[in-house]
Scaffold this active site. Sequence first.
Site, PDB file in Angstrom:
ATOM      1  CB  ILE A 151       3.398  21.133  38.669  1.00  0.00           C
ATOM      2  CG1 ILE A 151       3.323  22.235  39.731  1.00  0.00           C
ATOM      3  CG2 ILE A 151       2.320  21.386  37.620  1.00  0.00           C
ATOM      4  CD1 ILE A 151       3.601  23.629  39.166  1.00  0.00           C
ATOM      5  CB  THR A 175       3.301  21.935  44.192  1.00  0.00           C
ATOM      6  OG1 THR A 175       2.151  21.493  43.471  1.00  0.00           O
ATOM      7  CG2 THR A 175       4.133  22.793  43.276  1.00  0.00           C
ATOM      8  N   GLY A 198       4.503  28.741  46.005  1.00  0.00           N
ATOM      9  CA  GLY A 198       5.410  27.955  45.170  1.00  0.00           C
ATOM     10  C   GLY A 198       6.498  28.788  44.517  1.00  0.00           C
ATOM     11  CD  GLU A 199       5.158  30.776  39.966  1.00  0.00           C
ATOM     12  OE1 GLU A 199       5.639  31.139  38.906  1.00  0.00           O
ATOM     13  OE2 GLU A 199       3.942  30.734  40.183  1.00  0.00           O
ATOM     14  NE  ARG A 208      -6.041  27.535  57.963  1.00  0.00           N
ATOM     15  CZ  ARG A 208      -7.297  27.141  57.993  1.00  0.00           C
ATOM     16  NH1 ARG A 208      -8.155  27.636  57.119  1.00  0.00           N
ATOM     17  NH2 ARG A 208      -7.693  26.280  58.888  1.00  0.00           N
ATOM     18  CG  ASN A 268       1.522  19.229  54.156  1.00  0.00           C
ATOM     19  OD1 ASN A 268       2.502  19.279  54.919  1.00  0.00           O
ATOM     20  ND2 ASN A 268       1.103  18.103  53.607  1.00  0.00           N
ATOM     21  CE  LYS A 316      -0.816  37.264  52.041  1.00  0.00           C
ATOM     22  NZ  LYS A 316       0.232  38.171  52.585  1.00  0.00           N
TER      23      LYS A 316
HETATM   24 MO1  MOS Z   1       4.525  29.119  37.178  1.00  0.00          MO
HETATM   25  S1  MOS Z   1       5.958  29.880  35.889  1.00  0.00           S
HETATM   26  O1  MOS Z   1       3.260  30.191  36.950  1.00  0.00           O
HETATM   27  O2  MOS Z   1       4.427  27.476  36.723  1.00  0.00           O
END
Ligand code: MOS
Length: 739
Positions: A469, A471, A705-706, A629, A632, A702
């Site tokens: 997406i 990322t 992104g959020e 870990r 990248n 872990k």
């Molecule tokens: Mo996220 S809101 O789980 O793309």
Amino acid sequence: MAATAQAVIGKDVARIDGERKVTGAASYGSDFALPDQTYAFLVTSTIAHGRVRRIDEAAARRVPGVIAVYTHLDMAGKVKPGKLMADGGYMGTSIQPLTSPDILHDGQIVAVVVGETFESAREGAYRLDISYHQAPASAGFGDAGVETVAAEEASKSHEDPKIGDAATAFQQAALRIDASYSTPTQHHNPIELFTTLCHWSDGKLTVWESSQNVWGYKYGLAEQLGIDPNDIRVVSPFIGGAFGSRGSLTPRTAIIAEIARQLQRPVKLAPTRDQGFTIATYRAETRHHMKLGATLDGKLVSLSHEAWEVTSRPDNYMVSGTKATTRLYRCPNVYSKVSIVHADRNTPGFMRSPPELPYLFALESAIDELAVAAGIDPIELRRINDTQVEPIKGLPYTSRSLMACFDAGAKAFGWHDRNPKPGSMRDGDWLIGWGCASTMYPTAVAPAAAKVRLMPDGKAIVQTAAHDIGTGAYTVIGQVAAERLGLPLENIEVQIGDSALPPAPVAGGSNTTASVCNVIAKACDRLRHQLFQQSNAASTKDMSAMSLASVLGDLPKEGMEAYAENLPHGTKPDSIGKLYQGHSTLAGGSELKDRIQFAFGAEFVELRIHRLTKEIRCSRLLGAFACGRIVNPRTARSQLMGGLIWGLSSALHEETEIDQASARYYNDDLAEYLIPVNADVRQVEVLLVPEEDKAVNDLGIKGLGELGNVGTNAAVANAVYHATGLRIRDLPIRLEDLL
Ligand code: MOS
């Protein structure tokens, strides 16, 4: 860990799809085009509640190039409503337009006009004459017509975390904070609009649509259209932003697929920006009542978090962030309760850090208020209440480096130079405010499947229906395969974003890297094993240490393939079967029986607020994050940086405004829906604090992104207080709040 030739995991490498993206070679959803395709244009309701009375199609049909007009009169019974994802379905809403004349929210699809060109379809849509029976509409909080239901009543699976006696402990506490907070409606607004392209051939449907959940879409569409899921393919190799808005099916897709089936021609839909505000999901407004009780030396003795969230009339959608806020600090007495408020709105849905962003705003603001009341530095207050065991069930965190993040962040930010007195730090006419807050995000891992094929020329093809997406999923998948196979990264071809590939979970809950990299590693290890077993060299040596080069010559022309499935800790054996039916099982966070797994971070904000005009400028954002870990560092840093900026945006900029009388959005475009521009974002610094966690999954990854945009809003509000002495508890914070 395979002792292969080169370590690629953990390397700062550029995106392997970067060149395709910047040269335009990457095809996003609406870039796909088919011969003989037609164009659909949506007509959406101008009322939020009521019924379609009459539709006059004559003028629309007279527009040259218009092929067909579809309303509920044509479509009723053709497309089945789907179940909400939270209820075990695949949809972002149970409201399926064009099944009846009923209108349940502003901007509901009421007609689709199809033309030979985009322009003819649009012109036809504009000429459609629709009249309505209008009923009173409730916009949300504060409206008499809403219905409030306790989450525990609305959903069997919902649980409000609690322990001890929070009410009594609060009454007896030496220090008490009792305050209410709110966050506004927000819309994701990915740059790529909510397009779809559907085509039938020999009874089989192909859908080109940017998606975070291609397998889920395939099964959901099969249900809605009443066909075999194996006759559906969903293609989504590149995604122009998603942020949760493409995680569940929206009603448009089955409608366009059905129209394409009737017309026997491909149909392409490109809705407008403002239509995106009502045909997809959004972040609902929330309200919070926080009560914190503490001893004079800052130890929490009572924490109570009550919250209310807006949703649509039929759906019990909620994000319920108390699962996180009741577990961030040590506290013997905890109470929480979530309620949902049904209004005449479209169903909300996932938007970047759905529960944590609004809920931690309330908690982390209240913690700052407690620090002020106690006369204790806010970082030290968090240290006093730090814990390695969550307070509700007494489960250990697999790893928790919250204070390490605060220490690294404070040092880099220069926090020890802060004078805690509000308004005391100045630069000429500018008041300087420094604020901080914690961030946390559940570490979710899901079952996934993958295939790896090694070719005699030393190239490998990796296949899994994961999603990038934006990322960096292509790159991290490639890195893991390169390392496990002992091949250079440029030898790896990554194929994702297609339901024809082995299933991977929804790209949601920041689970992709952990879920997919672990199954890729497994498939690569299996391939090595197969290969060396077949060659005679295997008997004596450690296979993981052997170079593939020595056995490539033994490979058949079509290469050799290995397949793997991964079942993470906390998932049931049947969740691979569910994955093959388009259902993702995300395990982690506070949902596990024996442990709790989250990533943590510390966020710091410097604001400059003009003494006279109250103009608010953010001069510095700094986040220190520990997320196991790092596969990248470049893509990780980029995600976290974007998160900090979005967090700033959630504090100072974004709000979807709703007309209370009509329950309609009125700033539904990018001119009036405010987001930060470069001039709003000066210095952004991301620190990656080393953390090893062998429990979360084999690779110790872990999700991150959020994590970045959680807590930033509270850090901003806390900085506003430090600069001005004004405590602003309702987002977004605008200069008129400071006058
Ligand atoms: Mo996220 S809101 O789980 O793309």
